[in-house]
Design a protein around this motif. Structure first.
Motif, PDB file in Angstrom:
ATOM      1  N   THR A  12      61.558 -27.394  35.964  1.00  0.00           N
ATOM      2  CA  THR A  12      60.578 -28.456  35.749  1.00  0.00           C
ATOM      3  C   THR A  12      59.825 -28.255  34.444  1.00  0.00           C
ATOM      4  O   THR A  12      59.619 -29.209  33.669  1.00  0.00           O
ATOM      5  N   GLU A  13      59.431 -27.017  34.159  1.00  0.00           N
ATOM      6  CA  GLU A  13      58.681 -26.754  32.927  1.00  0.00           C
ATOM      7  C   GLU A  13      59.564 -26.857  31.685  1.00  0.00           C
ATOM      8  O   GLU A  13      59.116 -27.302  30.631  1.00  0.00           O
ATOM      9  N   ARG A  14      60.824 -26.463  31.803  1.00  0.00           N
ATOM     10  CA  ARG A  14      61.748 -26.658  30.674  1.00  0.00           C
ATOM     11  C   ARG A  14      61.901 -28.150  30.379  1.00  0.00           C
ATOM     12  O   ARG A  14      61.881 -28.563  29.214  1.00  0.00           O
ATOM     13  N   ARG A  16      59.807 -30.527  31.113  1.00  0.00           N
ATOM     14  CA  ARG A  16      58.545 -31.054  30.599  1.00  0.00           C
ATOM     15  C   ARG A  16      58.432 -30.783  29.095  1.00  0.00           C
ATOM     16  O   ARG A  16      58.033 -31.655  28.320  1.00  0.00           O
ATOM     17  N   ILE A 114      56.017 -21.563  30.081  1.00  0.00           N
ATOM     18  CA  ILE A 114      54.675 -22.151  30.024  1.00  0.00           C
ATOM     19  C   ILE A 114      53.933 -21.696  28.772  1.00  0.00           C
ATOM     20  O   ILE A 114      53.344 -22.519  28.053  1.00  0.00           O
ATOM     21  N   PRO A 130      51.188 -27.883  32.364  1.00  0.00           N
ATOM     22  CA  PRO A 130      52.170 -27.401  33.336  1.00  0.00           C
ATOM     23  C   PRO A 130      51.717 -27.637  34.768  1.00  0.00           C
ATOM     24  O   PRO A 130      50.545 -27.906  35.043  1.00  0.00           O
ATOM     25  N   ASP A 131      52.647 -27.507  35.683  1.00  0.00           N
ATOM     26  CA  ASP A 131      52.370 -27.638  37.100  1.00  0.00           C
ATOM     27  C   ASP A 131      51.301 -26.619  37.522  1.00  0.00           C
ATOM     28  O   ASP A 131      51.351 -25.449  37.130  1.00  0.00           O
ATOM     29  N   ALA A 134      52.644 -23.569  39.426  1.00  0.00           N
ATOM     30  CA  ALA A 134      53.366 -22.686  38.528  1.00  0.00           C
ATOM     31  C   ALA A 134      52.400 -21.832  37.710  1.00  0.00           C
ATOM     32  O   ALA A 134      52.621 -20.628  37.512  1.00  0.00           O
ATOM     33  N   THR A 135      51.324 -22.437  37.255  1.00  0.00           N
ATOM     34  CA  THR A 135      50.351 -21.716  36.438  1.00  0.00           C
ATOM     35  C   THR A 135      49.657 -20.629  37.246  1.00  0.00           C
ATOM     36  O   THR A 135      49.405 -19.524  36.736  1.00  0.00           O
TER      37      THR A 135
END
Length: 209
Positions: A12-14, A16, A114, A130-131, A134-135
């Motif tokens: 998801t972060e990639r 984003r 992140i 970021p989510d 996740a953070t």
């Protein structure tokens, strides 16, 4: 959190970050980031090659580099830089859904995406949020272990307090602020200290100098 859940967050972060990168003008790819002397394109290339480097490839590379992390990263970076920003972005796009990593330290690899995303976005004055879950995972990991960045050592003896999430860690002089800023500080980015408050900020700044 299990391995599958971590990979979902990493992917998801990639994605984003890739969405943000697709909006950049050609000249922005050559601009400086918060990551040492790397440009935007070099940070993206680093993330791309990291996503393709498994355990044995990582071991071979670090041995050939004489266990010098800078040489190791430089060698891997050369492999992932494209002939143009478009090619570098395409290589990164192809890595978004991969599940390759040299160790099982999944929160560290989530943190890499992140932190490097912020390394790119903040100097460009672009929003990349970021989510939240996740953070928090990254913050807890950084506060508890040195891996890739000496985050645990850096914040030893200070109390970290997030004002926007359920996160507190350590004891001593307080460092308070948004969780993402705390994560960036733990990753050794002095620029994040400007957005943090408390009597422990000066000590973190001294340690980063």
């Amino acid at each position: 959190m299990n391995e599958t859940e971590y990979w979902d967050l990493i992917h998801t972060e990639r994605a984003r970050l890739a969405d943000l990168l697709s909006t950049l003008e050609p000249e922005q790819w050559a601009l400086a980031t918060l990551c040492a002397d790397w440009t935007v394109e070099q940070v993206v290339a680093h993330l791309g090659v990291a996503a393709n480097t498994g355990r044995w490839a990582w071991i071979r590379s670090i041995v050939r580099a004489g266990f010098d992390p800078a040489k190791h990263n430089a060698r891997l970076l050369e492999r992932s830089l494209g002939g143009s920003p478009e090619e570098t972005l395409a290589k990164f796009h192809s890595s978004i859904s991969l599940t390759i990593a040299p160790t099982k330290d999944f929160p560290a690899f989530l943190g890499e995406v992140i932190v490097h995303g912020q390394d790119i976005a903040r100097p460009l004055e672009l929003d990349l949020i970021p989510d939240a879950e996740a953070t928090v995972e990254v913050a807890r990991y950084f506060a508890s272990k040195d891996f890739a960045v000496n985050s645990k050592t850096l914040v030893k003896g200070v109390r970290l307090s997030a004002v926007d999430a359920d996160f507190e860690s350590g004891s001593g002089p307080q460092v308070a602020g948004r969780l993402l800023d705390l994560v960036m500080a733990m990753a050794g980015r002095p620029e994040a200290l400007a957005d943090l408050t408390g009597s422990g900020v000066a000590e973190l700044r001294r340690r980063m100098d």
